[in-house]
Design a protein around this motif. Structure first.
Motif, PDB file in Angstrom:
ATOM      1  N   TRP A   1     -23.816 -46.945   8.216  1.00  0.00           N
ATOM      2  CA  TRP A   1     -23.132 -48.121   8.770  1.00  0.00           C
ATOM      3  C   TRP A   1     -23.922 -49.391   8.486  1.00  0.00           C
ATOM      4  O   TRP A   1     -23.356 -50.414   8.106  1.00  0.00           O
ATOM      5  CB  TRP A   1     -22.946 -47.923  10.274  1.00  0.00           C
ATOM      6  N   MET A   2     -25.230 -49.332   8.647  1.00  0.00           N
ATOM      7  CA  MET A   2     -26.084 -50.493   8.382  1.00  0.00           C
ATOM      8  C   MET A   2     -26.012 -50.892   6.909  1.00  0.00           C
ATOM      9  O   MET A   2     -25.860 -52.070   6.583  1.00  0.00           O
ATOM     10  CB  MET A   2     -27.531 -50.173   8.770  1.00  0.00           C
ATOM     11  N   CYS A   3     -26.124 -49.899   6.035  1.00  0.00           N
ATOM     12  CA  CYS A   3     -26.111 -50.187   4.597  1.00  0.00           C
ATOM     13  C   CYS A   3     -24.785 -50.798   4.153  1.00  0.00           C
ATOM     14  O   CYS A   3     -24.752 -51.734   3.345  1.00  0.00           O
ATOM     15  CB  CYS A   3     -26.382 -48.909   3.799  1.00  0.00           C
ATOM     16  N   GLN A   4     -23.701 -50.286   4.696  1.00  0.00           N
ATOM     17  CA  GLN A   4     -22.379 -50.769   4.308  1.00  0.00           C
ATOM     18  C   GLN A   4     -22.075 -52.144   4.880  1.00  0.00           C
ATOM     19  O   GLN A   4     -21.557 -53.019   4.174  1.00  0.00           O
ATOM     20  CB  GLN A   4     -21.315 -49.770   4.762  1.00  0.00           C
ATOM     21  N   ASN A   5     -22.418 -52.366   6.146  1.00  0.00           N
ATOM     22  CA  ASN A   5     -22.015 -53.599   6.819  1.00  0.00           C
ATOM     23  C   ASN A   5     -23.017 -54.740   6.675  1.00  0.00           C
ATOM     24  O   ASN A   5     -22.607 -55.905   6.573  1.00  0.00           O
ATOM     25  CB  ASN A   5     -21.771 -53.320   8.299  1.00  0.00           C
ATOM     26  N   PHE A   6     -24.288 -54.435   6.674  1.00  0.00           N
ATOM     27  CA  PHE A   6     -25.283 -55.503   6.615  1.00  0.00           C
ATOM     28  C   PHE A   6     -25.815 -55.755   5.214  1.00  0.00           C
ATOM     29  O   PHE A   6     -26.295 -56.851   4.921  1.00  0.00           O
ATOM     30  CB  PHE A   6     -26.451 -55.186   7.551  1.00  0.00           C
ATOM     31  N   PHE A   7     -25.732 -54.750   4.336  1.00  0.00           N
ATOM     32  CA  PHE A   7     -26.317 -54.911   3.001  1.00  0.00           C
ATOM     33  C   PHE A   7     -25.302 -54.749   1.872  1.00  0.00           C
ATOM     34  O   PHE A   7     -25.672 -54.690   0.703  1.00  0.00           O
ATOM     35  CB  PHE A   7     -27.473 -53.908   2.821  1.00  0.00           C
ATOM     36  N   ASN A   8     -24.015 -54.681   2.216  1.00  0.00           N
ATOM     37  CA  ASN A   8     -22.945 -54.621   1.206  1.00  0.00           C
ATOM     38  C   ASN A   8     -23.161 -53.511   0.173  1.00  0.00           C
ATOM     39  O   ASN A   8     -22.961 -53.719  -1.019  1.00  0.00           O
ATOM     40  CB  ASN A   8     -22.815 -55.971   0.483  1.00  0.00           C
ATOM     41  N   MET A   9     -23.557 -52.350   0.641  1.00  0.00           N
ATOM     42  CA  MET A   9     -23.762 -51.233  -0.274  1.00  0.00           C
ATOM     43  C   MET A   9     -22.486 -50.410  -0.399  1.00  0.00           C
ATOM     44  O   MET A   9     -21.780 -50.184   0.588  1.00  0.00           O
ATOM     45  CB  MET A   9     -24.911 -50.342   0.208  1.00  0.00           C
ATOM     46  N   ILE A  10     -22.200 -49.985  -1.623  1.00  0.00           N
ATOM     47  CA  ILE A  10     -21.047 -49.145  -1.912  1.00  0.00           C
ATOM     48  C   ILE A  10     -21.548 -47.733  -2.185  1.00  0.00           C
ATOM     49  O   ILE A  10     -22.372 -47.526  -3.071  1.00  0.00           O
ATOM     50  CB  ILE A  10     -20.267 -49.660  -3.139  1.00  0.00           C
ATOM     51  N   CYS A  11     -21.050 -46.792  -1.441  1.00  0.00           N
ATOM     52  CA  CYS A  11     -21.481 -45.405  -1.588  1.00  0.00           C
ATOM     53  C   CYS A  11     -20.978 -44.804  -2.900  1.00  0.00           C
ATOM     54  O   CYS A  11     -19.815 -44.952  -3.259  1.00  0.00           O
ATOM     55  CB  CYS A  11     -20.956 -44.603  -0.402  1.00  0.00           C
ATOM     56  N   PHE A  12     -21.882 -44.163  -3.644  1.00  0.00           N
ATOM     57  CA  PHE A  12     -21.440 -43.391  -4.803  1.00  0.00           C
ATOM     58  C   PHE A  12     -22.249 -42.109  -4.901  1.00  0.00           C
ATOM     59  O   PHE A  12     -23.387 -42.030  -4.424  1.00  0.00           O
ATOM     60  CB  PHE A  12     -21.544 -44.211  -6.097  1.00  0.00           C
ATOM     61  N   GLU A  13     -21.641 -41.106  -5.491  1.00  0.00           N
ATOM     62  CA  GLU A  13     -22.283 -39.804  -5.635  1.00  0.00           C
ATOM     63  C   GLU A  13     -22.931 -39.704  -7.002  1.00  0.00           C
ATOM     64  O   GLU A  13     -22.269 -39.837  -8.030  1.00  0.00           O
ATOM     65  CB  GLU A  13     -21.259 -38.686  -5.456  1.00  0.00           C
ATOM     66  N   ARG A  14     -24.240 -39.487  -7.011  1.00  0.00           N
ATOM     67  CA  ARG A  14     -24.959 -39.413  -8.284  1.00  0.00           C
ATOM     68  C   ARG A  14     -24.545 -38.195  -9.097  1.00  0.00           C
ATOM     69  O   ARG A  14     -24.577 -38.223 -10.324  1.00  0.00           O
ATOM     70  CB  ARG A  14     -26.473 -39.380  -8.020  1.00  0.00           C
TER      71      ARG A  14
END
Length: 234
Positions: A89-102
């Protein structure tokens, strides 16, 4: 004020604090220096493709490129940054990170990235897939080629120098060291769209990442040469 409005307000405040404090930290503690800012498009979406040696890399590029980091979205590995609910939640909302699967399905990430470029925002991607443990540029993954073909936007190659010395993989606390970020000329890959009837997708992706690798390597040679010989203009 509704609960969603309150959450959005808190996120906005948090992002502004992170943006201001982050820029000050990089400018004064790490003595951040930038080259090639004139190469960054001002009126369209683009992908930043950078080398990756440290957790300091992403913030360094975002601080260097000048746009408020609300307009920059970073592709981040699901297994590392999204492995716990609160952390995700922190990464997505505060740091604009987009989840991807390596090592998995990249399609969900592509859909998210498409929405971002439609808003003329920026995607930051580290095509090596993980931090280099030696500090040297590693082989690039095909995911960047897939991203380029799908989004059809230019790629800005970037080389980051100094973050490896400040915080290499395995170290938990950074030390003070100058950081340099060099932005290359935009790479336009629209001509590869016409080759999709001639070459298979994997071949085109390989050609794209080869071109990006060469561009990043050239930035490395130019930047490191200037740093070593004290010819870097600030």
């Amino acid at each position: 004020m509704t609960e969603n409005q309150l959450q959005n307000w808190l996120v906005n405040i948090g992002q502004n604090i992170i943006w201001i404090s982050g820029k000050l930290l990089y400018q004064h503690w790490f003595q951040l220096k930038c080259l090639g800012l004139e190469n960054i498009p001002q009126d369209r979406a683009y992908i930043i493709a950078a080398n990756h040696v440290s957790h300091l890399d992403g913030p360094a590029v975002i601080a260097a490129q000048g746009k408020h980091f609300k307009n920059v979205y970073s592709l981040a590995a699901k297994d590392y940054f999204f492995n716990r609910p609160f952390k995700a939640w922190m990464c997505q909302n505060f740091f604009n990170m987009i989840c991807f699967e390596r090592k998995g399905n990249f399609l969900n990430s592509l859909r998210s990235c498409q929405k971002i470029v439609e808003q003329n925002k920026v995607i930051l991607f580290f095509p090596e897939g993980t931090r280099s443990i030696t500090g040297e540029l590693q082989r690039l993954k095909l995911g960047l080629g897939l991203l380029v073909l799908h989004l059809n936007v230019p790629v800005i190659p970037v080389y980051i120098h100094g973050t490896y010395q400040a915080l290499p993989k395995g170290r938990h606390f950074p030390k003070r060291h100058p950081i340099y970020v060099s932005f290359g000329l935009p790479l336009d890959f629209r001509h590869y769209q016409t080759k999709q009837n001639i070459l298979d997708t994997r071949q085109i992706q390989q050609q794209i990442i080869n071109d990006v690798y060469i561009a990043i390597a050239q930035l490395h040679d130019n930047l490191v040469g200037k740093v070593n010989y004290g010819n870097l203009e600030t």
